[in-house]
Design a protein around this motif. Structure first.
Motif, mmCIF file in Angstrom:
data_model
loop_
_atom_site.group_PDB
_atom_site.id
_atom_site.type_symbol
_atom_site.label_atom_id
_atom_site.label_comp_id
_atom_site.label_asym_id
_atom_site.label_seq_id
_atom_site.Cartn_x
_atom_site.Cartn_y
_atom_site.Cartn_z
ATOM 1 N N VAL A 501 -12.544 9.123 -4.837
ATOM 2 C CA VAL A 501 -12.919 8.527 -6.120
ATOM 3 C C VAL A 501 -13.073 7.019 -5.974
ATOM 4 C CG1 VAL A 501 -12.287 8.260 -8.541
ATOM 5 C CG2 VAL A 501 -11.665 10.353 -7.313
ATOM 6 N N GLY A 502 -14.181 6.489 -6.465
ATOM 7 C CA GLY A 502 -14.378 5.046 -6.470
ATOM 8 C C GLY A 502 -13.608 4.391 -7.602
ATOM 9 N N ARG A 503 -13.117 3.182 -7.365
ATOM 10 C CA ARG A 503 -12.336 2.448 -8.367
ATOM 11 C C ARG A 503 -12.872 1.023 -8.475
ATOM 12 N NH1 ARG A 503 -9.351 6.658 -10.545
ATOM 13 N NH2 ARG A 503 -8.485 7.926 -8.853
ATOM 14 N N ASN A 504 -13.091 0.562 -9.711
ATOM 15 C CA ASN A 504 -13.467 -0.843 -9.883
ATOM 16 C C ASN A 504 -12.682 -1.438 -11.058
ATOM 17 O OD1 ASN A 504 -15.456 -0.282 -12.257
ATOM 18 N ND2 ASN A 504 -16.354 0.943 -10.606
ATOM 19 N N TYR A 505 -13.362 -1.957 -12.049
ATOM 20 C CA TYR A 505 -12.719 -2.584 -13.218
ATOM 21 C C TYR A 505 -11.789 -1.589 -13.913
ATOM 22 C CZ TYR A 505 -12.824 -5.121 -17.750
ATOM 23 O OH TYR A 505 -12.522 -5.787 -18.908
ATOM 24 N N HIS A 506 -10.672 -2.068 -14.425
ATOM 25 C CA HIS A 506 -9.687 -1.229 -15.120
ATOM 26 C C HIS A 506 -9.149 -0.113 -14.229
ATOM 27 C CE1 HIS A 506 -11.320 -2.443 -19.366
ATOM 28 N NE2 HIS A 506 -10.319 -3.231 -18.980
ATOM 29 N N ALA A 507 -8.881 -0.427 -12.957
ATOM 30 C CA ALA A 507 -8.258 0.540 -12.052
ATOM 31 C C ALA A 507 -6.870 0.045 -11.665
ATOM 32 C CB ALA A 507 -9.118 0.741 -10.808
ATOM 33 N N GLU A 508 -5.985 0.987 -11.327
ATOM 34 C CA GLU A 508 -4.611 0.650 -10.978
ATOM 35 C C GLU A 508 -4.161 1.461 -9.769
ATOM 36 O OE1 GLU A 508 -5.875 0.324 -14.820
ATOM 37 O OE2 GLU A 508 -4.953 2.248 -14.295
ATOM 38 N N ALA A 509 -3.165 0.923 -9.061
ATOM 39 C CA ALA A 509 -2.509 1.646 -7.971
ATOM 40 C C ALA A 509 -1.059 1.193 -7.912
ATOM 41 C CB ALA A 509 -3.203 1.381 -6.638
ATOM 42 N N ARG A 580 16.863 1.238 10.894
ATOM 43 C CA ARG A 580 16.625 -0.115 11.408
ATOM 44 C C ARG A 580 16.478 -1.133 10.285
ATOM 45 N NH1 ARG A 580 11.800 -2.162 10.331
ATOM 46 N NH2 ARG A 580 9.970 -0.834 10.111
ATOM 47 N N ALA A 581 16.182 -0.683 9.045
ATOM 48 C CA ALA A 581 15.945 -1.638 7.954
ATOM 49 C C ALA A 581 16.233 -0.974 6.615
ATOM 50 C CB ALA A 581 14.504 -2.143 7.988
ATOM 51 N N ALA A 582 16.504 -1.812 5.615
ATOM 52 C CA ALA A 582 16.656 -1.357 4.234
ATOM 53 C C ALA A 582 15.880 -2.314 3.341
ATOM 54 C CB ALA A 582 18.126 -1.322 3.834
ATOM 55 N N ARG A 583 15.188 -1.755 2.370
ATOM 56 C CA ARG A 583 14.354 -2.562 1.494
ATOM 57 C C ARG A 583 14.578 -2.184 0.030
ATOM 58 N NH1 ARG A 583 14.129 -4.991 5.502
ATOM 59 N NH2 ARG A 583 12.301 -5.637 6.734
ATOM 60 N N LEU A 584 14.610 -3.210 -0.821
ATOM 61 C CA LEU A 584 14.561 -3.013 -2.263
ATOM 62 C C LEU A 584 13.138 -3.275 -2.710
ATOM 63 C CD1 LEU A 584 17.738 -4.887 -3.594
ATOM 64 C CD2 LEU A 584 17.426 -2.411 -3.356
ATOM 65 N N LEU A 585 12.500 -2.296 -3.342
ATOM 66 C CA LEU A 585 11.145 -2.490 -3.858
ATOM 67 C C LEU A 585 11.171 -2.468 -5.378
ATOM 68 C CD1 LEU A 585 10.464 -1.508 -0.817
ATOM 69 C CD2 LEU A 585 8.190 -1.264 -1.799
ATOM 70 N N ARG A 586 10.772 -3.583 -5.950
ATOM 71 C CA ARG A 586 10.684 -3.681 -7.411
ATOM 72 C C ARG A 586 9.458 -2.897 -7.868
ATOM 73 N NH1 ARG A 586 12.877 -7.413 -11.253
ATOM 74 N NH2 ARG A 586 11.527 -7.730 -13.076
ATOM 75 N N PRO A 587 9.584 -2.064 -8.888
ATOM 76 C CA PRO A 587 8.462 -1.218 -9.299
ATOM 77 C C PRO A 587 7.319 -2.023 -9.909
ATOM 78 C CG PRO A 587 10.279 -1.009 -10.843
ATOM 79 C CD PRO A 587 10.793 -1.818 -9.690
ATOM 80 N N SER A 588 6.145 -1.454 -9.815
ATOM 81 C CA SER A 588 4.928 -2.115 -10.285
ATOM 82 C C SER A 588 4.734 -1.950 -11.784
ATOM 83 C CB SER A 588 3.702 -1.535 -9.570
ATOM 84 O OG SER A 588 3.629 -1.971 -8.242
ATOM 85 N N ALA A 589 4.093 -2.952 -12.374
ATOM 86 C CA ALA A 589 3.553 -2.892 -13.732
ATOM 87 C C ALA A 589 2.205 -3.599 -13.645
ATOM 88 C CB ALA A 589 4.478 -3.570 -14.734
ATOM 89 N N ILE A 590 1.129 -2.832 -13.594
ATOM 90 C CA ILE A 590 -0.157 -3.388 -13.202
ATOM 91 C C ILE A 590 -1.241 -3.152 -14.240
ATOM 92 C CG2 ILE A 590 -0.640 -1.277 -11.875
ATOM 93 C CD1 ILE A 590 -2.332 -3.081 -9.996
ATOM 94 N N THR A 591 -2.111 -4.129 -14.383
ATOM 95 C CA THR A 591 -3.348 -3.996 -15.134
ATOM 96 C C THR A 591 -4.336 -5.022 -14.611
ATOM 97 O OG1 THR A 591 -4.350 -3.905 -17.342
ATOM 98 C CG2 THR A 591 -2.708 -5.614 -16.981
ATOM 99 N N HIS A 592 -5.625 -4.655 -14.590
ATOM 100 C CA HIS A 592 -6.669 -5.589 -14.169
ATOM 101 C C HIS A 592 -6.377 -6.227 -12.813
ATOM 102 C CE1 HIS A 592 -7.300 -5.152 -18.478
ATOM 103 N NE2 HIS A 592 -8.532 -5.598 -18.327
ATOM 104 N N GLY A 593 -5.751 -5.453 -11.913
ATOM 105 C CA GLY A 593 -5.440 -5.962 -10.581
ATOM 106 C C GLY A 593 -4.290 -6.943 -10.536
#
Length: 650
Positions: A501-509, A580-593
Motif C-alpha cells: 500500500v502506498g502512503r502519502n499525506y495523512h499517513a502514520e506508522a 546485551r542491551a535494554a531499551r525504554l521506548l516511549r510510545p508514538s503519538a503521530i500525525t502528519h509525519g
C-alpha cells in the motif's frame, strides 16, 4: 542446384513477418505471464531467508464498520492503538457532525468505536506522565475554495468603547453596513467585552473591548468586495451605542477561506477509553504541535486560529496538575504548523525544521535550540536543501543519550512539486551543533514515516515524491512502495521488504509492543489516472522486521511496574546471559509525519542470578516521565516482547 543464401533484407522481412504473431502470443498469454510473475514474487517474499534479511508485510483485516480515515494514531499504555479520524478530511461528515475514533487491539485484532465529542481532525496530541493522551485543537470550520465562494466574506472585529454598560451580545445574522451601503451578516453569535479603564501615569485611558466574527455579504458577486480596511456600522443601534459599537474589517473578498481551528481540549483515558474534557485552549488551534516538557506540563505551539490565520508566535502551556491551559507570553516564537520539537538533555526544545504545511516561507523555519525558560533561540546551521523541510520526517536517533536528530526528505513550501532525497544528522551534544549530510534516500520523498525500533535502528517507509502522491516528473502518481532501515552506527540504509500500500499525506506508522510496525492512512490528491480526486486509503498494513524471524526471543517474566530516574530496578528473565542491551521506548503519538513523543532510552545492564538489574538515566530531558515499553535485546539483535513500565517524576 545450389540454394541461395538468404540476404540480410530477406532475414529482416522474415523477422518483421513474425512480429504480429509474437505480439498475438504475448497478448493472449499476458495474464499467464503476469500470474506466474506474481506467484513467483509471492513465493520469494515468503521464504524464510528473505524474511530474515528484509522482513515481511501483511494486510490487517479490518471489519467494514471500523474502517476510518486515519489522521492521528497513538499507542496507548494498554498496548492498544488509538486511531483518530474526527471528520477525516470529509466535509460531509463535518457538516453532519460525524466524528470518529477507533481503538484497535493488536493482541486480539479486535476493534471498538469511541464516542468523539468534537472534530479532532488536525488537532495536536502528546502523552502525559500518567499515560493519558492530551488531545487539543482540531477543526471548527472547513476550507472554502475561491471557486466555491459566491458571497464576499471577511473577519469583522467588533469594537466596544463603552466601559460602563458591560459586554454586548450580537446574535448570528447581525447586520453590518459598510462602504456603498452594502450589507454583511455575521455567521455566529458573538460576545464583545466592555472597554477597560487603565491608568497611564496620571492619565486614565479607555481601551476598547473587541471580538471577531466571520461576516458574509448579503449580495452575491464582486460588488460587495472591499479590498482595504474600513469601518462598518452595526444595524439596529441607537443613541450612544452608534458611536461606541462598530466593526472594522481589514478586507472582505472572495478569496479562499482556510480551515479554522477549534479550542476544545481533552485527555483520552486509556483504561475507560473515553475522552475527558479539560479546560479549553487559550487560542483556537488547527495543525498545532503539543510538545511535552520535562516536568510533565505541555507546550502548545503554532497552528491556525478560528479564522484560518497563522497564530503570530502565540504559544501556551498546559498545567497538567490543574488540567487547564494558560497563556505563555514569555515564549513568543513563530514556527510553521506542526513543527517537530524534541526535548533535549539540557531541557531545551530542538526544532529540526520539519513541519507540515502552513506558515511564512521565510519566518520561523530555521532549525535551532529553543530555551523554553528564557525564550532564547540558538540557530543550528548546515542543513542541505533548507527550503525543503516541509512534509519531511524527523526522529531522535537511538539511543536518546546520543542526542542526535535526523531529518529525512521533505519538499518545498505549499503544493510545490519539488522534493528532496536528502537526509542530515545533527549532534546536539556539540557546543555549536550543525547538521552533517547523511545518506540519501532512494528517491526524493515527502510524507515519509520514521519509526524507532528496539534494536537501535530506524525503520522508514512510504511517502511520495510529488505533492500528496500526485504528479512527479511525468508520472500521474508518485507513491513510493519502498522501505528502508537506517543504522545509526553505520550511517547507512539497508533495503527492507516493499509494502503493498502506498502512503502519502495523512499517513502514520508506529511501533507495536510485539516489535512489529503498523502503517495506516494516506490521502492522495488524485486517483490512479491522475484526473479525478483521490480516495482516502483505509487499508492497514503491518511490517514485521527481520529480527522477528531469527529464532526464539528473549522474555521478561517479572519486574517492577515503576521506575525512577537515576535508580536501578530488577527484572526477571530466563536467560540473562544472552541479553546485551535494554531499551525504554516511549510510545508514538503521530500525525502528519510529526511525532515528538517516540524515543529510545538505553538502560545500564547488570546481570544478576535469574535476571537483570537495569539502571535508568537521571536526566529528565533524556527520559521524561511517562509510560514506556521495556525491551531486552540479545546478542543477535532480537528483542523481547515489550513490558510496560512507568517512569515516575524525579
Amino acid at each position: 542446384m545450389t540454394p541461395r543464401k538468404p540476404t540480410i533484407a530477406r532475414k529482416a522481412l522474415s523477422l518483421l513477418a513474425l512480429i504480429p504473431t509474437l505480439a498475438t502470443v504475448i497478448v493472449v498469454n499476458r495474464p499467464i505471464v503476469v500470474f506466474a510473475r506474481d506467484r513467483y514474487h509471492e513465493f520469494s517474499i515468503n521464504r524464510q531467508s528473505y524474511k530474515e534479511k528484509y522482513g515481511h508485510w501483511s494486510l490487517l483485516p479490518v471489519p467494514e464498520d471500523f474502517r476510518v480515515n486515519a489522521i492521528h494514531a497513538a499507542l496507548l499504555r494498554t498496548g492498544k492503538v488509538l486511531i483518530i479520524a474526527g471528520s477525516g478530511n470529509n466535509r460531509q461528515d463535518f457538516e453532519a457532525g460525524t466524528f470518529r475514533t477507533v481503538v484497535w487491539d493488536p493482541a486480539t485484532d479486535r476493534f471498538s468505536q469511541v464516542p468523539t465529542p468534537t472534530d479532532l481532525f488536525c488537532g495536536g496530541h502528546t502523552f502525559l506522565p500518567d499515560g493519558r493522551l492530551l488531545v487539543a485543537g482540531g477543526t471548527k470550520s472547513y476550507e472554502v475554495l475561491e471557486k466555491d465562494i459566491e458571497h464576499a466574506a471577511g473577519v469583522m472585529k467588533i469594537k466596544n468603547e463603552s466601559p460602563d454598560l458591560g459586554s454586548r451580545v450580537f446574535p448570528k445574522g447581525t447586520e453590518f453596513l459598510g462602504p456603498q451601503q452594502r450589507i454583511y451578516r455575521s455567521r455566529a453569535d458573538v460576545t464583545v467585552p466592555a472597554a477597560s479603564k487603565m491608568w497611564h501615569g496620571n492619565r486614565m485611558m479607555v481601551h476598547a473591548g473587541e471580538a471577531e466574527v466571520w461576516v458574509d455579504a448579503v449580495e452575491p458577486g464582486d460588488g460587495p468586495t472591499v479590498a482595504k480596511p474600513a469601518q462598518y456600522a452595526i444595524a439596529g443601534l441607537t443613541g450612544n451605542d452608534t458611536r461606541n459599537l462598530y466593526g472594522i474589517a481589514e478586507k472582505i473578498t472572495r478569496e479562499k477561506q482556510e480551515y479554522g481551528g477549534d479550542k476544545t481540549s481533552y485527555e483520552f483515558d486509556p483504561i475507560t477509553e473515553r475522552y475527558v474534557r479539560t479546560g479549553d485552549l487559550v487560542e483556537h488551534r488547527w495543525y498545532p504541535t503539543l510538545a511535552p516538557l520535562p516536568g510533565g506540563d505541555v507546550l502548545a505551539v503554532s497552528g491556525l486560529d478560528e479564522f484560518g490565520r497563522m497564530l503570530p508566535g502565540v504559544n501556551e502551556r498546559y498545567r497538567t496538575a490543574e488540567r487547564r491551559w494558560v497563556p505563555a507570553p514569555g515564549l513568543r516564537r513563530v514556527f510553521p504548523t506542526y513543527p517537530a520539537l524534541f526535548l533535549t538533555r539540557d531541557e531545551r526544545l530542538f526544532f529540526s525544521g520539519s513541519n507540515a504545511g502552513y506558515g511564512s516561507d521565510t519566518e520561523g523555519r530555521t532549525p535551532g535550540l529553543w530555551d523554553v525558560r528564557t525564550n532564547r533561540f540558538q540557530p543550528v546551521p548546515g542543513l542541505l536543501d533548507p527550503k525543503m523541510t516541509e512534509t519531511s520526517s524527523s526522529v531522535m536517533l537511538p539511543p536518546a543519550q546520543d542526542q542526535k536528530v535526523m531529518i529525512l526528505g521533505g519538499g518545498a513550501v505549499g503544493d510545490s512539486p519539488n522534493s528532496t532525497a536528502r537526509t542530515a544528522v545533527v549532534d546536539l551534544d556539540e557546543p555549536r551543533p550543525a547538521f552533517e549530510r547523511g545518506p540519501d534516500l532512494p528517491h526524493p520523498t515527502r510524507y515519509l514515516n520514521s519509526v524507532v525500533l528496539p534494536d537501535d535502528t530506524v525503520f522508514t517507509s512510504g511517502g511520495s515524491s510529488g505533492y500528496r502522491g500526485g504528479p512527479y516528473r511525468g508520472k500521474t502518481r508518485s507513491d513510493l512502495l519502498t522501505a528502508q532501515i537506517y543504522h545509526p552506527d553505520e550511517r547507512a540504509f539497508t533495503t527492507a521488504a516493499a509494502p503493498v500500500v502506498g502512503r502519502n499525506y495523512h499517513a502514520e506508522a508506529l511501533l507495536l509492543p510485539d516489535g512489529r510496525v503498523v502503517t495506516m492512512g494516506s490521502d492522495p490528491v488524485y486517483d490512479r489516472r491522475g484526473r479525478d480526486p483521490g480516495t482516502f486509503e483505509q487499508r492497514i498494513e503491518i511490517y514485521s522486521p527481520p529480527y522477528l524471524f531469527r529464532g526464539d526471543r528473549p522474555r521478561i517474566v517479572g519486574g517492577s511496574a515503576t521506575l525512577r530516574p537515576g535508580r536501578r530496578s530488577v527484572f526477571a528473565t530466563p536467560d540473562p546471559e544472552r541479553i546485551r542491551a535494554a531499551r525504554l521506548l516511549r510510545p508514538s503519538a503521530i500525525t502528519h509525519g510529526t511525532d515528538v513523543d517516540q524515543r529510545s532510552v538505553a538502560l545500564g545492564v547488570h546481570r544478576i542470578p535469574g535476571g537483570l538489574s537495569l539502571a535508568v538515566p537521571k536526566d529528565r530531558g533524556v527520559v521524561p516521565p511517562g509510560w514506556y515499553m521495556l525491551f531486552l535485546i540479545d546478542g543477535g539483535g532480537v528483542p523481547s516482547p515489550a513490558r510496560w513500565v512507568q517512569v515516575l517524576k524525579d
